[in-house]
Design an enzyme around this catalytic site. Structure first.
Site, PDB file in Angstrom:
ATOM      1  N   HIS A 232       0.828  -1.219   0.000  1.00 52.33           N
ATOM      2  CA  HIS A 232       0.000   0.000   0.000  1.00 52.33           C
ATOM      3  C   HIS A 232       0.865   1.274   0.000  1.00 52.33           C
ATOM      4  CE1 HIS A 232      -3.363  -2.633   0.430  1.00 52.33           C
ATOM      5  NE2 HIS A 232      -3.068  -2.967   1.674  1.00 52.33           N
TER       6      HIS A 232
ATOM      7  N   ASP B  44      -4.986  -8.345  -3.531  1.00 55.65           N
ATOM      8  CA  ASP B  44      -5.364  -8.034  -2.149  1.00 55.65           C
ATOM      9  C   ASP B  44      -6.667  -8.706  -1.738  1.00 55.65           C
ATOM     10  OD1 ASP B  44      -5.438  -6.946   0.364  1.00 55.65           O
ATOM     11  OD2 ASP B  44      -5.388  -4.860  -0.247  1.00 55.65           O
TER      12      ASP B  44
END
Lengths: 441, 441
Positions: free
Chosen positions: B282, B331
Site C-alpha cells: 500500500h 489483495d
C-alpha cells in the site's frame, strides 16, 4: 388485452431487476411487437400459459444499459495515445491533437465502419441505447457534403444496422475559443452559424431521427447561439447536452470571456429552465454554486475517460446532495463498459472521500443505485424515460443478462449478486442482449 | 545442449514480450521439464526443426502475471460489504469487522475451498505466481491445530491442486494495537510469540515450501518482534512483506507508540538493509521522507482494493522518483485482474496529477512499463526474480496469451496492442495460461 397484444414469449431468469426492484425468479411476457405486456414471479398464477417459454438460465436479467455520452469515432484511437514520441499526448490538450488527426482523416465510409464497430461493442456490453455526441459534420476544411447531414446519417445507419437505439446528440461547434476562430482541424465540426445548424436539425427530425441538441461547450459556442439552441430545444422538447467543466482551462477561459463559470453561463442562457431537460457532461471542476444551479438537471459522468484524460473525479456525492441526477457515458470509447463506469464512479468517490458506501440509495443498496445511473438516469437524460432504462409493462423489452455461471459469481449469495457485479465486476459476464424483444447477442 | 534438454514443443504467437522486449511473431522452444531453451522470431534459422510446433494463433504471448499480495479467503465476501443494514461497512475499519466475521467462521476445509477458488480465478486471469499473505493460522479462539501449520498447508495444497506457483507470505500477528491485546476475532491470527512463529516458519521451509516473512503491520507487531523477523529474513534470504500506511489511523497510532512513521520504524528495524528485500504493501499515506527510505525496496500497490476500502491513491510517480519498485496485488480479491490493477495504478496517478502518461518508461512506452509492474517487479518482490515474471531462456515457461480476435482489439495497430490492453483492457481476453510449460487454461 387485444389478440394482437397477446404475449408471444415469456422470458424467465434466476434473478432480475423489474420495475426498479430486485426480484428472484422473475418472468416477463413480451408480445410480437417487442413490448413487455405482463411481469411476475415464476410459479404465480398470472404467468401466461399460451406463450413460448424461454428460460434464460442461471442469469440476472437487467434493463438494457443506457450510454448517455459517446464519441464513437474515438474508438479508432484506442490504445494509440499512451506513448511519448513524435507527439506527446501527456495532457488533455495534446491528447486532443491526436484525436483531431484521427477526426480529420475520416470519410463517410470510415465513420460508418468505426461507429458500427463501437456500437457493436456497446451491444455486446449490454448497452441497448446510446446518446452519440456527434460533431464531425462536414468535409475536411469545412465544405458541407451534398447532403449537409451526410455524416450524421452514417451514424444513424450504423446504429440501425447494429440494432442499438440511438439518440443523435447533434453538436453545434462554431469557434476554437472566444479569441480564436476554428482551427483548420476543427473546421469540419463547424456550421456557418446557429441557423444553418438548426436547419440541419430540422432536417434530421423530419426524417424521424431521435435528436438531442448539443452545443459542444461554452468554449466552442458564443452566448447568443447558446440561447438560440436552448429556445429551440425547449420549444420542441428536445434534450440539451453539453461538455461542461471537464478541464480547469475551460473554466479560466470562460471567466475571461463571461466573468462567470460555464455552469452560470448555461443557466443564464436558459438551460436549466425545463426540469431534467439539460445534461452537463463531466462537471468535474464545478463549485458548490455550480452544483446548486444544476439541481434538477443531469450530469453525465464518464469515469474511465475522465481518468484517462487526467480530468479528475466527478463529485458525484456533492452533485447528488444538490439534487443533480448522475448518468454515465463511455465517452472516448477506449473502454466500452458501463459496469466499469458505474463502479469507478463509486470508487472515485471512495478515493476522494477516503470512505466507503458513497452512492448508496435510501434503502442502503449500492448495486441498485449504480444500476439506476447506468439505466434510468441515462434514459431520462436522453429524453427516453418512457422507453428505455427500465423493464416494465408497456415498455420495450430492452434487456441484458449476466451469466451467474461465470466463476466470478460462484458462491455469492443472491442478495449480493448485483452489488458484486456493480462494485467488482465488468461487462465480460454479459450473456444475452435484447433490444425491442429482438435478441442481438 | 544435452539430449534431455532438447525442446519438445515450440510455441508461436502473433506478437509477444520476450526478455522484456516487444517482438512480432516470436517463438519459444520449451523442453519436457517446462523450461524455455531457445527463443527467436518465426522464420529465423534457429527455430528447432525437430520439435512439435504449436501455433497459439492471433494472440499476444506475455510472461505470466505475478500477484504480489493476496488474501485468498476474502474472495468469500466479494460483493457482500456494500450495503448499509445490520452492519454499516462505510469505513475501512467497519469493513474489517465483516471480514473478521468471515475469517472467524472458516474451517480447514473451507479455507482450502475458497483459496482454491480464488487461485483458480487468478490462473484464468493470467496470474501464474501468487504471494499469499496468509494470517489465519489457528482455531477460533487461538488454540493451535494439532499441526500448527495446518491452515498454511491448506493454502499450499490449494495452490498445488490448481497449478499456480505460490510464495507463502507467512504472517506474524501478535496484538490488536500497542494499547490492546488481540481481540477475540483476531486470536486465530496470533502466535504465542515471535519464537513460536519462527518455529512454524522453520517447519514450512523444511517441507520445501517457498516462504516469505510477513509481520502483519506496525500495528499488530511490536518492535522487538519486527527486529527478530528481519534478522531471520536476512539470515535466510527470505523476502519481507508488511502492510504499511494503508490508513491514516495506522500512522497516528504509530506516532503515538513510536514517535515516528511506520516506514521509519521498519527502516530502523532493519527492513531496508538488504537491497530489494522488503515490500511495503500500500504505502498510500507516506511522506517524501518515507518514500526516500523505501528507495531500492518494493511497494505493492493494490488499486482496486485501495479504492474499494477508501484508502487512497498510491503515489506511484513519487515512489518511482524515490527509487522504489512498484509491484501489484489483488489483495481482497473482490476483483481478480492484474490488468485492471496496472491500469488503475496509472489512472489513479492521472486523476491525482490531472495529467496523462504518468508511469511511462524511459523509452516512452506505457504498456511495457505497466506489464513489468505486473510481472518482473512482483517476481522480484516475492524473491522469485530468477524464475517468474519474465519469458526467456533458462526460465520456466510461465506465460499467458491475450486473444487478439476479441473485438476489443479490432483495428488496433500492432505497436499499440499492449498499450490498449494495459491502458484500456481487462483480463477478460486471456486465452491460454501455462505454468512450467503445462497448459492450465
Amino acid at each position: 388485452m387485444s389478440a394482437a397484444a397477446e404475449p408471444s414469449t415469456v422470458y424467465r431468469a434466476a434473478h432480475g431487476v423489474v420495475d426498479g426492484v430486485w426480484v428472484d425468479a422473475p418472468w416477463l411476457a413480451v408480445d410480437a411487437s417487442g413490448a413487455v405486456t405482463r411481469t411476475g414471479v415464476v410459479g404465480d398464477r398470472s404467468e401466461p400459459t399460451d406463450a413460448v417459454v424461454r428460460d434464460l438460465g442461471p442469469v440476472m436479467l437487467l434493463p438494457g444499459l443506457v450510454n448517455a455520452h459517446s464519441h464513437a469515432f474515438q474508438r479508432a484511437i484506442r490504445g494509440a495515445t499512451h506513448r511519448r514520441g513524435a507527439s506527446d499526448p501527456s495532457s488533455f490538450w495534446s491528447w486532443r491533437e491526436a484525436m483531431y488527426r484521427c477526426a480529420d482523416a475520416l470519410t463517410p465510409e470510415s465513420i460508418y465502419a468505426i461507429t458500427r464497430r463501437a456500437f457493436g461493442e456497446m451491444l455486446r456490453a449490454g448497452i441497448t441505447c446510446v446518446g452519440e455526441f456527434h460533431y464531425i459534420h462536414h468535409q475536411p476544411g469545412g465544405q458541407p457534403y451534398d447532403d449537409a447531414n451526410a455524416l450524421s446519417l452514417q451514424v444513424v445507419a450504423a446504429a440501425r444496422d447494429v440494432g442499438i437505439r440511438l439518440v443523435l446528440l447533434e453538436v453545434l461547434y462554431l469557434r476554437a475559443d472566444h479569441r480564436t476562430p476554428a482551427l483548420p482541424e476543427q473546421q469540419r465540426f463547424c456550421d456557418a452559424g446557429v441557423d444553418a445548424y438548426l436547419r440541419r436539425v430540422d432536417d434530421l427530425r423530419s426524417r424521424g431521427i431521435q435528436v438531442g441538441l448539443a452545443p459542444h461547450s461554452v468554449r466552442a459556442v458564443p452566448r447568443p447561439a447558446l440561447e438560440a439552441v436552448a429556445r429551440y430545444g425547449h420549444a420542441h422538447g428536445l434534450p440539451l447536452h453539453t461538455h461542461l467543466s471537464e478541464q480547469p482551462r475551460e473554466n479560466e477561459q470562460c471567466q475571461a470571456e463571461h466573468g462567470r463559470s460555464p455552469t452560470a453561463v448555461f443557466a443564464e442562457a436558459g438551460y436549466c429552465e425545463r426540469p431534467a431537460g439539460f445534461t452537463a457532461v463531466h462537471a468535474v471542476h464545478t463549485s458548490a454554486d455550480d452544483q446548486r444551479q444544476l439541481g434538477g438537471q443531469h450530469v453525465c459522468a464518464c469515469p474511465t475517460t475522465e481518468a484517462d484524460l487526467g480530468d479528475g473525479i466527478v463529485p458525484a456525492v456533492d452533485l447528488r446532495e444538490a439534487g443533480v441526477h448522475v448518468a454515465l457515458g463511455s465517452d472516448s470509447n477506449a473502454v466500452i463498459d458501463l459496469v466499469q463506469e458505474a463502479r469507478l464512479l463509486e470508487m472515485g468517490e471512495r478515493l476522494r472521500g477516503q470512505a466507503r458506501l458513497r452512492l448508496n440509495d435510501e434503502q442502503g443498496a449500492l448495486g441498485l443505485g449504480l444500476l439506476r445511473a447506468a439505466t434510468e438516469t441515462g434514459a431520462w437524460s436522453l429524453g427516453q424515460a418512457d422507453r428505455s432504462g427500465r423493464l416494465g409493462v408497456g415498455r420495450p423489452f430492452d434487456a441484458f443478462t449476466v451469466g451467474l455461471d461465470d466463476p466470478f459469481f460462484h458462491g455469492i449469495a443472491p442478495p449480493h449478486l448485483l452489488d458484486a457485479l456493480m462494485c467488482a465486476g465488468t461487462s465480460a459476464s454479459v450473456r444475452h442482449v435484447f433490444v425491442g424483444g429482438v435478441a442481438r447477442v
